[in-house]
Design a protein around this motif. Structure first.
Motif, PDB file in Angstrom:
ATOM      1  N   GLN A  57       0.832  -1.201   0.000  1.00  0.00           N
ATOM      2  CA  GLN A  57       0.000   0.000   0.000  1.00  0.00           C
ATOM      3  C   GLN A  57       0.873   1.261   0.000  1.00  0.00           C
ATOM      4  OE1 GLN A  57      -2.383   0.868   3.502  1.00  0.00           O
ATOM      5  NE2 GLN A  57      -4.035   1.633   2.209  1.00  0.00           N
ATOM      6  N   VAL A  58       1.913   1.275   0.812  1.00  0.00           N
ATOM      7  CA  VAL A  58       2.822   2.422   0.861  1.00  0.00           C
ATOM      8  C   VAL A  58       3.506   2.605  -0.497  1.00  0.00           C
ATOM      9  CG1 VAL A  58       4.991   3.261   1.865  1.00  0.00           C
ATOM     10  CG2 VAL A  58       3.182   2.365   3.348  1.00  0.00           C
ATOM     11  N   GLU A  59       3.963   1.525  -1.106  1.00  0.00           N
ATOM     12  CA  GLU A  59       4.603   1.602  -2.414  1.00  0.00           C
ATOM     13  C   GLU A  59       3.640   2.144  -3.468  1.00  0.00           C
ATOM     14  OE1 GLU A  59       5.908  -2.411  -2.956  1.00  0.00           O
ATOM     15  OE2 GLU A  59       7.696  -2.140  -1.700  1.00  0.00           O
ATOM     16  N   ALA A  60       2.389   1.682  -3.426  1.00  0.00           N
ATOM     17  CA  ALA A  60       1.384   2.147  -4.385  1.00  0.00           C
ATOM     18  C   ALA A  60       1.085   3.632  -4.189  1.00  0.00           C
ATOM     19  CB  ALA A  60       0.106   1.323  -4.260  1.00  0.00           C
ATOM     20  N   LYS A  61       1.006   4.075  -2.935  1.00  0.00           N
ATOM     21  CA  LYS A  61       0.759   5.497  -2.664  1.00  0.00           C
ATOM     22  C   LYS A  61       1.908   6.363  -3.167  1.00  0.00           C
ATOM     23  CE  LYS A  61      -2.405   5.142   1.253  1.00  0.00           C
ATOM     24  NZ  LYS A  61      -2.596   5.425   2.681  1.00  0.00           N
ATOM     25  N   LEU A  62       3.133   5.913  -2.963  1.00  0.00           N
ATOM     26  CA  LEU A  62       4.303   6.650  -3.442  1.00  0.00           C
ATOM     27  C   LEU A  62       4.296   6.733  -4.969  1.00  0.00           C
ATOM     28  CD1 LEU A  62       6.971   8.095  -2.830  1.00  0.00           C
ATOM     29  CD2 LEU A  62       8.073   5.849  -2.853  1.00  0.00           C
ATOM     30  N   TYR A  63       4.016   5.621  -5.618  1.00  0.00           N
ATOM     31  CA  TYR A  63       3.937   5.584  -7.083  1.00  0.00           C
ATOM     32  C   TYR A  63       2.845   6.542  -7.567  1.00  0.00           C
ATOM     33  CZ  TYR A  63       3.384   3.718 -11.803  1.00  0.00           C
ATOM     34  OH  TYR A  63       3.298   3.589 -13.165  1.00  0.00           O
ATOM     35  N   TYR A  64       1.702   6.528  -6.893  1.00  0.00           N
ATOM     36  CA  TYR A  64       0.573   7.388  -7.254  1.00  0.00           C
ATOM     37  C   TYR A  64       0.961   8.867  -7.146  1.00  0.00           C
ATOM     38  CZ  TYR A  64      -4.290   9.032  -7.300  1.00  0.00           C
ATOM     39  OH  TYR A  64      -5.469   9.662  -7.616  1.00  0.00           O
ATOM     40  N   GLU A  65       1.608   9.235  -6.064  1.00  0.00           N
ATOM     41  CA  GLU A  65       2.021  10.632  -5.878  1.00  0.00           C
ATOM     42  C   GLU A  65       3.037  11.053  -6.940  1.00  0.00           C
ATOM     43  OE1 GLU A  65       0.674  12.941  -3.886  1.00  0.00           O
ATOM     44  OE2 GLU A  65      -0.756  11.375  -3.377  1.00  0.00           O
ATOM     45  N   ASN A  66       3.955  10.166  -7.302  1.00  0.00           N
ATOM     46  CA  ASN A  66       4.923  10.466  -8.359  1.00  0.00           C
ATOM     47  C   ASN A  66       4.233  10.643  -9.709  1.00  0.00           C
ATOM     48  OD1 ASN A  66       7.214  10.516  -6.729  1.00  0.00           O
ATOM     49  ND2 ASN A  66       7.548   8.320  -6.935  1.00  0.00           N
ATOM     50  N   LYS A  67       3.236   9.800  -9.990  1.00  0.00           N
ATOM     51  CA  LYS A  67       2.492   9.907 -11.245  1.00  0.00           C
ATOM     52  C   LYS A  67       1.672  11.201 -11.276  1.00  0.00           C
ATOM     53  CE  LYS A  67       3.776   6.697 -13.816  1.00  0.00           C
ATOM     54  NZ  LYS A  67       4.378   7.027 -15.104  1.00  0.00           N
ATOM     55  N   LYS A  68       1.147  11.618 -10.132  1.00  0.00           N
ATOM     56  CA  LYS A  68       0.414  12.892 -10.081  1.00  0.00           C
ATOM     57  C   LYS A  68       1.335  14.060 -10.412  1.00  0.00           C
ATOM     58  CE  LYS A  68      -2.036  13.756  -6.447  1.00  0.00           C
ATOM     59  NZ  LYS A  68      -2.547  13.772  -5.069  1.00  0.00           N
ATOM     60  N   ARG A  69       2.550  14.030  -9.876  1.00  0.00           N
ATOM     61  CA  ARG A  69       3.527  15.087 -10.189  1.00  0.00           C
ATOM     62  C   ARG A  69       3.886  15.060 -11.676  1.00  0.00           C
ATOM     63  NH1 ARG A  69       5.046  14.012  -5.073  1.00  0.00           N
ATOM     64  NH2 ARG A  69       6.622  12.443  -5.516  1.00  0.00           N
ATOM     65  N   GLU A  70       4.044  13.859 -12.224  1.00  0.00           N
ATOM     66  CA  GLU A  70       4.346  13.720 -13.652  1.00  0.00           C
ATOM     67  C   GLU A  70       3.208  14.288 -14.499  1.00  0.00           C
ATOM     68  OE1 GLU A  70       4.605  10.133 -16.893  1.00  0.00           O
ATOM     69  OE2 GLU A  70       5.484   9.731 -14.914  1.00  0.00           O
ATOM     70  N   LEU A  71       1.982  13.976 -14.114  1.00  0.00           N
ATOM     71  CA  LEU A  71       0.819  14.489 -14.834  1.00  0.00           C
ATOM     72  C   LEU A  71       0.797  16.013 -14.809  1.00  0.00           C
ATOM     73  CD1 LEU A  71      -2.681  13.278 -15.190  1.00  0.00           C
ATOM     74  CD2 LEU A  71      -2.456  15.402 -13.954  1.00  0.00           C
ATOM     75  N   GLU A  72       1.038  16.567 -13.638  1.00  0.00           N
ATOM     76  CA  GLU A  72       1.025  18.024 -13.488  1.00  0.00           C
ATOM     77  C   GLU A  72       2.114  18.668 -14.354  1.00  0.00           C
ATOM     78  OE1 GLU A  72       0.749  21.327  -9.927  1.00  0.00           O
ATOM     79  OE2 GLU A  72       1.387  19.294  -9.428  1.00  0.00           O
ATOM     80  N   LYS A  73       3.328  18.123 -14.321  1.00  0.00           N
ATOM     81  CA  LYS A  73       4.421  18.674 -15.127  1.00  0.00           C
ATOM     82  C   LYS A  73       4.127  18.560 -16.624  1.00  0.00           C
ATOM     83  CE  LYS A  73       8.305  17.879 -12.024  1.00  0.00           C
ATOM     84  NZ  LYS A  73       9.531  17.096 -11.808  1.00  0.00           N
ATOM     85  N   THR A  74       3.441  17.497 -17.012  1.00  0.00           N
ATOM     86  CA  THR A  74       3.158  17.254 -18.422  1.00  0.00           C
ATOM     87  C   THR A  74       2.026  18.128 -18.952  1.00  0.00           C
ATOM     88  OG1 THR A  74       3.887  14.956 -18.180  1.00  0.00           O
ATOM     89  CG2 THR A  74       2.522  15.464 -20.103  1.00  0.00           C
ATOM     90  N   TYR A  75       0.975  18.331 -18.156  1.00  0.00           N
ATOM     91  CA  TYR A  75      -0.234  18.953 -18.690  1.00  0.00           C
ATOM     92  C   TYR A  75      -0.503  20.383 -18.224  1.00  0.00           C
ATOM     93  CZ  TYR A  75      -1.290  14.486 -20.730  1.00  0.00           C
ATOM     94  OH  TYR A  75      -1.219  13.348 -21.486  1.00  0.00           O
ATOM     95  N   ILE A  76       0.069  20.804 -17.122  1.00  0.00           N
ATOM     96  CA  ILE A  76      -0.092  22.207 -16.715  1.00  0.00           C
ATOM     97  C   ILE A  76       0.870  23.021 -17.578  1.00  0.00           C
ATOM     98  CG2 ILE A  76       0.164  23.879 -14.832  1.00  0.00           C
ATOM     99  CD1 ILE A  76      -2.216  21.953 -14.467  1.00  0.00           C
ATOM    100  N   PRO A  77       0.388  24.088 -18.203  1.00  0.00           N
ATOM    101  CA  PRO A  77       1.277  24.870 -19.080  1.00  0.00           C
ATOM    102  C   PRO A  77       2.556  25.313 -18.359  1.00  0.00           C
ATOM    103  CG  PRO A  77      -1.003  25.612 -19.300  1.00  0.00           C
ATOM    104  CD  PRO A  77      -0.975  24.624 -18.157  1.00  0.00           C
ATOM    105  N   ASP A  78       3.676  25.255 -19.083  1.00  0.00           N
ATOM    106  CA  ASP A  78       4.985  25.615 -18.518  1.00  0.00           C
ATOM    107  C   ASP A  78       4.985  27.005 -17.889  1.00  0.00           C
ATOM    108  OD1 ASP A  78       6.110  23.223 -19.245  1.00  0.00           O
ATOM    109  OD2 ASP A  78       6.977  23.979 -21.105  1.00  0.00           O
ATOM    110  N   TYR A  79       4.292  27.932 -18.514  1.00  0.00           N
ATOM    111  CA  TYR A  79       4.284  29.303 -18.008  1.00  0.00           C
ATOM    112  C   TYR A  79       3.495  29.443 -16.707  1.00  0.00           C
ATOM    113  CZ  TYR A  79      -0.066  29.283 -20.727  1.00  0.00           C
ATOM    114  OH  TYR A  79      -1.285  28.957 -21.266  1.00  0.00           O
TER     115      TYR A  79
END
Length: 119
Positions: A57-79
């Motif tokens: 469960q801890v590993e899955a939560k960590l993976y989930y939080e990392n994927k959320k950061r990846e999503l944000e970096k990918t889709y929120i405009p750079d500016y």
């Protein structure tokens, strides 16, 4: 002032990964609750099965939080990313990220970049 816009990520790998991981986290929590609620042994708290579910469960939560950061970096405009105040929410069943922006300068930038604002 605040404004909202949407980003459609339907069919993307990251959407699938986030949804799958969210389901896994829920399943691990359900399994842990079942073990704790249905065991006749007070030793269940120290059991290897419980420890294994907790670790996964801890590993899955960590993976989930990392994927959320990846999503944000990918889709929120750079500016905007990490420069202005905003929050976002992803709805799995629609594949839509709803972004709410709370900064007038960021709202102006969005308009200048042709982003269609909802509010």
């Amino acid at each position: 002032m605040k404004a909202t816009f949407e980003i459609d990520i339907t069919g993307t790998e990251i959407l699938s990964e986030l949804e799958r991981t969210a389901m896994e986290i829920t399943a691990f929590a359900d399994n842990i609750a079942f073990l704790l609620n249905n065991s006749m042994s007070p030793d269940v708290v120290e059991s290897e099965a419980l420890k294994a579910y907790q670790k996964k469960q801890v590993e899955a939560k960590l993976y989930y939080e990392n994927k959320k950061r990846e999503l944000e970096k990918t889709y929120i405009p750079d500016y905007m990313y990490n420069k202005y105040r905003y929050d976002w929410n992803l709805t799995f069943w629609t594949g839509i990220i709803t972004v709410t922006v709370y900064d007038n300068t960021a709202i102006k930038l969005l308009k200048d970049h042709g982003v269609k604002l909802i509010q």
